[in-house]
Design an enzyme around this catalytic site. Structure first.
Site, PDB file in Angstrom:
ATOM      1  N   ILE A  19      -4.710   0.130  -2.744  1.00 11.36           N
ATOM      2  CA  ILE A  19      -4.960   1.345  -1.969  1.00 11.36           C
ATOM      3  C   ILE A  19      -6.226   1.125  -1.154  1.00 11.36           C
ATOM      4  CG2 ILE A  19      -3.723   3.056  -3.333  1.00 11.36           C
ATOM      5  CD1 ILE A  19      -6.264   3.666  -4.835  1.00 11.36           C
ATOM      6  N   GLU A  20      -6.340   1.859  -0.069  1.00  8.12           N
ATOM      7  CA  GLU A  20      -7.403   1.599   0.897  1.00  8.12           C
ATOM      8  C   GLU A  20      -8.797   1.833   0.340  1.00  8.12           C
ATOM      9  OE1 GLU A  20      -5.488   5.608   2.131  1.00  8.12           O
ATOM     10  OE2 GLU A  20      -4.913   3.744   1.137  1.00  8.12           O
ATOM     11  N   HIS A  21      -8.906   2.549  -0.747  1.00  8.40           N
ATOM     12  CA  HIS A  21     -10.208   2.799  -1.360  1.00  8.40           C
ATOM     13  C   HIS A  21     -10.830   1.524  -1.917  1.00  8.40           C
ATOM     14  CE1 HIS A  21      -7.873   6.465  -1.291  1.00  8.40           C
ATOM     15  NE2 HIS A  21      -8.973   7.178  -1.411  1.00  8.40           N
ATOM     16  N   GLY A  22     -10.046   0.433  -1.981  1.00  7.86           N
ATOM     17  CA  GLY A  22     -10.552  -0.848  -2.451  1.00  7.86           C
ATOM     18  C   GLY A  22     -10.012  -1.276  -3.798  1.00  7.86           C
ATOM     19  N   ASN A  74       0.857  -1.185   0.000  1.00  5.36           N
ATOM     20  CA  ASN A  74       0.000   0.000   0.000  1.00  5.36           C
ATOM     21  C   ASN A  74       0.889   1.230   0.000  1.00  5.36           C
ATOM     22  OD1 ASN A  74      -1.189   2.357   1.752  1.00  5.36           O
ATOM     23  ND2 ASN A  74      -2.971   1.269   1.000  1.00  5.36           N
TER      24      ASN A  74
END
Length: 526
Positions: A336-339, A310
């Site tokens: 990335i944390e947005h999916g 990430n």
């Protein structure tokens, strides 16, 4: 009875004192802009609704008038639980002036808590946030004096500590999607991410609240296949069609951003953001690139043949660009944390977007993957760090910033590489010839005795047996049980003058202090 209505009619569904859940990311990512502006217009005209509680997982806005800035009016909002605040300076001012109650939650925790609320469970039980500002022993998420509630409590289960993030009813969800059919089924087909749309809608639906969805187009009955529907009609109360809805504030539509294009890259906007992105490829070599080169060495030093990685915002996105320039994306799994998985990451105001992504999950599931230990290495920035290995990115200079997904990522990656500069404000550096020279020291020291707020807990990192590095343009440090150890220095740097004298604490010094590879400081060669 039709669920379709105007934005003004939808805004009238919000009552005084409601808790309103929002979704979106910087740059307009999945932001229900039309709905936000309708709520603002109603308030400015009628002074209602009033005293709303707002919750959002990520940063929403343009640092000017959009996103959370629409709600930054005294009287409209009473309480904000925000994952990231910097996209709305107006809301930051309300918090600073004690005009609202200001709180933060980790971005992943927000998404997962909404899902737990929707499932009727007694909150979110997790290790995420222990030892940080979200721990009630370290502030409980409160960001100003007006904030009095602890959003979490410490609980013991099977001899271990956890945090229970407390549930609350969500009265209204303002959701963004691509299309709705005549029955009210919702599709995300043309969106650049999924974010927490499903969790948010679920929380409002099962709290007895209202789910209001903004879409770009209205489709006939049966136009959506069952697998294309991401939010079923049974969950939806109102739908607003905005034919001017864009992929971002400046990009009308790009199939490469929505994952619909897997061949040649397209980018249909010639906006200022696009021009800035193209220009970024030609910026002069600087300390940012030097740190990125040094950090990239750690990427393939995890013990995994193809690590899951990430990248955070700031200097870490320079690492992503470097790996892309080298054509090494196939050697890792980029997330990335947005999916989103894979693709080419965008940065700046478009952080959270990726071109030609290989997969898009909802945010709660992505954070489940992180929390369960699926992330091998993370590259993150830092505002400051201290002698205990604690890192602060959530409150700087007294200003509420918020962690976004930082806490969820930093606490759970097996290896964490914090990247940044050693000092700030007035620093003048010179590099590009194989060395790093400090021409003028900075007025602000970032390596401090005690951070203003703990967004990453060094002691918790030791408990979780993480490998933790802190890389700067002048020296490299690592977390050890005995404290922060300096183990490497940049060529051209005077250890005492440029490093130790610019710190508020004395680090441990590794035996046989090494010198960074001069190639990290040589312009060209990527």
């Amino acid at each position: 009875m039709s669920k379709f209505m105007t934005a003004a009619e939808a805004a009238n569904l919000i009552n005084d004192g409601d808790t309103v859940g929002l979704m979106g990311g910087g740059g307009g990512l999945m932001e229900a802009t039309c709905l936000f502006e309708a709520v603002q217009a109603r308030f400015l005209a009628t002074q209602t609704p009033r005293n709303l509680t707002m919750i959002h997982a990520l940063g929403i806005g343009d640092k000017k008038t959009k996103g959370m800035n629409c709600f930054a009016h005294e009287g409209l909002v009473r309480k904000v639980i925000g994952g990231h605040w910097v996209w709305s300076p107006a809301m930051q001012r309300l918090a600073e002036e004690e005009k609202i109650e200001a709180y933060i939650l980790p971005g992943g925790v927000s998404s997962q808590l909404l899902r737990e609320i929707g499932a009727g469970r007694p909150g979110l039980f997790t290790h995420v946030g222990l030892g940080t500002v979200c721990d009630p022993r370290q502030g409980g998420g409160k960001m100003n004096k007006s904030a009095q509630d602890d959003l979490a409590e410490v609980v013991q289960m099977d001899g271990r500590e956890y945090l229970r993030y407390k549930p609350f009813p969500v009265h209204v969800a303002l959701v963004r999607a691509s299309a709705a059919d005549e029955d009210g089924n919702i599709s995300f087909e043309h969106e650049a991410a999924n974010l927490d749309a499903q969790s948010l809608a679920l929380a409002a639906r099962n709290s007895g609240g209202k789910v209001i969805v903004q879409v770009r187009e209205r489709l006939p009955h049966g136009a959506l296949k069952a697998r294309e529907v991401r939010i079923p009609s049974a969950w939806v109360d109102a739908i607003v069609v905005d034919p001017d809805q864009k992929a971002s504030y400046d990009i009308p539509f790009d199939p490469a951003l929505s994952g619909e294009l897997t061949g040649a890259v397209r980018y249909q906007s010639e906006s200022a953001d696009h021009a800035a992105e193209k220009a970024a490829a030609h910026v002069a070599f600087s300390e940012r690139q030097a740190v990125a080169r040094r950090a990239s060495v750690e990427l393939f030093n995890t013990g995994k043949a193809r690590p899951v990685v990430n990248y955070g915002v700031g200097v870490p996105d320079a690492v992503a660009k470097l790996i892309a320039a080298r054509g090494e994306q196939h050697r890792l799994y980029q997330t990335i944390e947005h999916g989103t998985y894979g693709g080419t990451l965008l940065d700046g105001v478009l952080f959270g977007y990726a071109r030609n992504a290989s997969a898009m999950l909802d945010a709660a599931t992505q954070f489940d993957f992180y929390a369960g230990g699926g992330l091998d290495i993370a590259f993150l920035g830092f505002g400051e760090f201290d002698e205990h290995g604690n890192v602060n990115v959530s409150r700087l200079g007294g200003l509420t910033v918020g962690p976004g997904g930082f806490i969820d990522i930093a606490q759970n990656a097996k290896k964490v590489v914090f990247c940044g500069t050693l000092a700030a404000k007035g620093v003048k550096l010179q590099t590009g010839d194989g060395q790093m020279r400090v021409l003028q020291q900075g007025a602000v020291k970032k390596l401090v005795r005690q951070v203003e707020q703990i967004t990453y807990s060094g002691p918790q990192g030791l408990v979780r047996r993480q490998e933790v590095l802190y890389l700067t343009e002048r020296a490299s440090f690592r977390l050890t049980p005995g404290g922060i150890e300096l183990f490497e220095i940049a060529p051209g740097i005077d250890l005492q003058r440029d490093v130790l004298d610019q710190m508020e604490f004395s680090p441990l010094l590794a035996a046989g202090l090494s010198v960074m590879d001069r190639a990290c400081f040589q312009a060209g060669g990527d």
